[in-house]
Scaffold this active site. Structure first.
Site, PDB file in Angstrom:
ATOM      1  N   GLU A   6       0.829  -1.201   0.000  1.00  8.33           N
ATOM      2  CA  GLU A   6       0.000   0.000   0.000  1.00  8.33           C
ATOM      3  C   GLU A   6       0.858   1.244   0.000  1.00  8.33           C
ATOM      4  OE1 GLU A   6      -3.443  -0.122   2.672  1.00  8.33           O
ATOM      5  OE2 GLU A   6      -2.852  -2.177   3.115  1.00  8.33           O
TER       6      GLU A   6
ATOM      7  N   CYS B   6       3.279   8.392   1.220  1.00 11.85           N
ATOM      8  CA  CYS B   6       3.721   7.465   2.265  1.00 11.85           C
ATOM      9  C   CYS B   6       3.856   6.089   1.617  1.00 11.85           C
ATOM     10  CB  CYS B   6       2.682   7.450   3.384  1.00 11.85           C
ATOM     11  SG  CYS B   6       3.051   6.238   4.670  1.00 11.85           S
TER      12      CYS B   6
ATOM     13  N   CYS C 282       4.507  -6.698   8.020  1.00 10.15           N
ATOM     14  CA  CYS C 282       5.600  -6.243   8.891  1.00 10.15           C
ATOM     15  C   CYS C 282       5.860  -7.300   9.953  1.00 10.15           C
ATOM     16  CB  CYS C 282       5.230  -4.922   9.556  1.00 10.15           C
ATOM     17  SG  CYS C 282       6.554  -4.232  10.593  1.00 10.15           S
TER      18      CYS C 282
ATOM     19  N   CYS D 132       4.058  -4.560  16.544  1.00 12.14           N
ATOM     20  CA  CYS D 132       3.731  -3.508  17.510  1.00 12.14           C
ATOM     21  C   CYS D 132       2.243  -3.651  17.856  1.00 12.14           C
ATOM     22  CB  CYS D 132       4.007  -2.127  16.924  1.00 12.14           C
ATOM     23  SG  CYS D 132       5.759  -1.883  16.524  1.00 12.14           S
TER      24      CYS D 132
ATOM     25  N   CYS E 297      -0.591  -1.470  16.057  1.00  8.15           N
ATOM     26  CA  CYS E 297      -0.514  -1.281  14.601  1.00  8.15           C
ATOM     27  C   CYS E 297      -1.137  -2.457  13.855  1.00  8.15           C
ATOM     28  CB  CYS E 297       0.947  -1.111  14.194  1.00  8.15           C
ATOM     29  SG  CYS E 297       1.196  -0.961  12.424  1.00  8.15           S
TER      30      CYS E 297
ATOM     31  N   GLY F 215       5.597  -2.007   7.021  1.00  8.57           N
ATOM     32  CA  GLY F 215       6.937  -2.576   7.090  1.00  8.57           C
ATOM     33  C   GLY F 215       7.926  -1.756   7.890  1.00  8.57           C
ATOM     34  N   GLU F 216       9.038  -2.396   8.226  1.00  9.98           N
ATOM     35  CA  GLU F 216      10.132  -1.755   8.934  1.00  9.98           C
ATOM     36  C   GLU F 216      11.258  -1.548   7.917  1.00  9.98           C
ATOM     37  OE1 GLU F 216      11.092  -0.239  11.749  1.00  9.98           O
ATOM     38  OE2 GLU F 216      13.025  -0.153  10.741  1.00  9.98           O
TER      39      GLU F 216
ATOM     40  N   SER G  43      11.246   6.120   8.681  1.00  6.45           N
ATOM     41  CA  SER G  43      10.816   5.935  10.065  1.00  6.45           C
ATOM     42  C   SER G  43      11.136   4.511  10.512  1.00  6.45           C
ATOM     43  CB  SER G  43       9.312   6.195  10.159  1.00  6.45           C
ATOM     44  OG  SER G  43       8.860   5.932  11.471  1.00  6.45           O
TER      45      SER G  43
ATOM     46  N   SER H  67      10.240   5.810  16.025  1.00  9.05           N
ATOM     47  CA  SER H  67       8.967   5.626  16.721  1.00  9.05           C
ATOM     48  C   SER H  67       9.241   5.197  18.148  1.00  9.05           C
ATOM     49  CB  SER H  67       8.144   4.549  16.013  1.00  9.05           C
ATOM     50  OG  SER H  67       7.936   4.926  14.678  1.00  9.05           O
ATOM     51  N   LEU H  68       8.787   6.015  19.088  1.00 10.56           N
ATOM     52  CA  LEU H  68       9.132   5.758  20.485  1.00 10.56           C
ATOM     53  C   LEU H  68       7.972   5.101  21.234  1.00 10.56           C
ATOM     54  CD1 LEU H  68      11.832   6.213  21.699  1.00 10.56           C
ATOM     55  CD2 LEU H  68      11.111   8.468  22.474  1.00 10.56           C
TER      56      LEU H  68
ATOM     57  N   ASN I 104      -4.827   5.706  15.591  1.00 13.37           N
ATOM     58  CA  ASN I 104      -5.847   5.418  14.588  1.00 13.37           C
ATOM     59  C   ASN I 104      -6.393   4.032  14.851  1.00 13.37           C
ATOM     60  OD1 ASN I 104      -5.544   7.866  12.990  1.00 13.37           O
ATOM     61  ND2 ASN I 104      -3.507   7.054  12.542  1.00 13.37           N
TER      62      ASN I 104
ATOM     63  N   CYS J 245      -1.935   6.289   9.670  1.00 18.25           N
ATOM     64  CA  CYS J 245      -0.818   5.566  10.287  1.00 18.25           C
ATOM     65  C   CYS J 245      -1.324   4.333  11.013  1.00 18.25           C
ATOM     66  CB  CYS J 245      -0.146   6.403  11.366  1.00 18.25           C
ATOM     67  SG  CYS J 245       0.572   7.911  10.851  1.00 18.25           S
TER      68      CYS J 245
END
Ligand code: SAH
Length: 357
Positions: free
Chosen positions: A92, A105, A112, A116, A119, A165-166, A197, A220-221, A296, A339
């Site tokens: 996407e 984006c 991924c 997380c 997500c 994805g990372e 990111s 991303s924290l 989100n 996101c």
């Protein structure tokens, strides 16, 4: 037999591939120009090449690897692109127009691996890494859809590697794509307008630091204590907060460059005044800014967005500590484009008719 896509090949690579087909050295430059500067993915329209070469190219290659595209339109102007190649998996990309700038984006993996907890992409898991040509095709296809094939964008775009994805878990292909984006004779998107990111793949942050061409860094924290971050972002068990922040402090910033810290705001989980003060302590003295992202939602996710007043309070505590902090406006929630909502879903809203690629 699947034909090999040319998109994703740099000039030296194109030279090697074309050498066997045409002895003239400048052919690779011409093809490069079509693929990257003009975003022309139809060999038949490469009319400055001899017809015979165009035919041979069509026999052996495809210009770009993605053959399927569905487009979802949000009421706020955001568009979600569900793209696919010959396999079943989907990736996407999201077009986010804004008053001052437009952003694309893009995804770096199908799915991924990081899981997380907040997500959706984490919920579906990893299908595979994307090839550089697929990552580049995301941008080319979105621009062609928005502006028309090969048309000059009305204004510069920002690219954010914040889709599925990372990116640092697919390092080589991602960096290859970044170099192709930044190539002045090609897509000509400045490296300073590209942001990568990461959830915190610490050794790769050090590797990124030594790249001659590299995107801006966002981290991303989502939490300020290891116990909570372990829960929200399991990658923290491998590289805990102190190691991650050390990598950020060691990161050699260019003039006017900052590290962006993203902090997803989860109601009652990580959004207290204490959290804000701890976040300020963690990044004190760094050339950094914080983006607060209201969560989100998705039916599968057990979190709610923090209420606005708490997000604003969190922001003002950070600002009180002298830290630049912004609240991200959610975009494209109605089409699952915001996101953390990307999960290759086809059913969130009826798509407009299929666009041709
Ligand atoms: N893997 C990378 C890039 C993809 S995520 C990373 O973790 O940074 C892009 C951003 O979206 C991250 O900052 C992530 O924390 C955030 N995010 C993920 N799920 C979200 C959700 N449901 N709501 C709001 N932000 C989310």
């Amino acid at each position: 037999m699947n034909k090999i896509p040319l998109l994703g090949s740099a000039i030296d690579d194109l030279q090697k591939r074309l050498a066997a087909l045409d002895s003239r050295g400048y052919r690779a430059r011409q093809v490069h120009d079509h693929l990257y500067r003009r975003r022309n993915y139809d060999f038949r329209l490469m009319t400055d090449l001899p017809r015979s070469l165009r035919t041979v190219l069509e026999d052996h290659f495809v210009a770009q690897p993605l053959s399927r595209m569905e487009v979802f339109h949000s009421l706020d102007g955001t568009r979600r692109y569900l793209l696919g190649g010959s396999g079943d998996d989907r990736l996407e990309a999201v077009w986010i127009p804004d008053e001052r700038r437009d952003t694309i984006c893009i995804s770096t993996q199908a799915g991924c691996p990081l899981a997380c907890a907040f997500c959706m992409t984490g919920v579906i898991g990893l299908s595979r890494n994307l090839a550089a040509g697929e990552i580049v095709a995301e941008v080319g296809l979105v621009l062609n859809h928005v502006y028309g094939a090969g048309q000059e964008p009305r204004r510069g775009v920002n690219l954010v590697l914040m889709g599925m994805g990372e990116p640092l878990a697919n390092y080589e292909e991602v960096m290859r794509a970044v170099r192709l984006f930044a190539e002045p004779n090609g897509m000509n998107i400045s490296q300073r307008r590209i942001t990568l990111s990461t959830a915190g793949v610490v050794p790769k942050i050090y590797e990124l630091a030594s790249e001659p061409i590299r995107p801006e860094l966002a981290v991303s924290l989502a939490a300020t204590r290891d116990d909570l971050r372990n829960e929200l972002m399991p990658i923290n068990k491998q590289w805990p907060i102190a190691e991650l922040l050390k990598a950020c402090r060691d990161y050699p910033l260019r003039p006017h460059e900052q590290i962006t810290f993203e902090y997803v705001m989860l109601d009652g989980v990580n959004d207290s005044r204490t959290d804000a003060a701890q976040l300020a302590d963690l990044i004190r003295g760094m050339e950094a800014k914080v983006n607060l992202i209201p969560h989100n939602p998705a039916p599968e996710l057990p979190y709610r967005a923090s209420p606005d007043y708490r997000i604003l309070e969190f922001q003002s505590i950070l600002r009180g500590h002298g830290i630049l902090a912004f609240v991200r406006t959610p975009r494209g929630r109605d089409i699952s484009a915001a996101c953390g909502q990307l999960a290759a879903r086809t059913s969130s809203s009826p798509p407009r008719p299929q666009a041709s690629v």
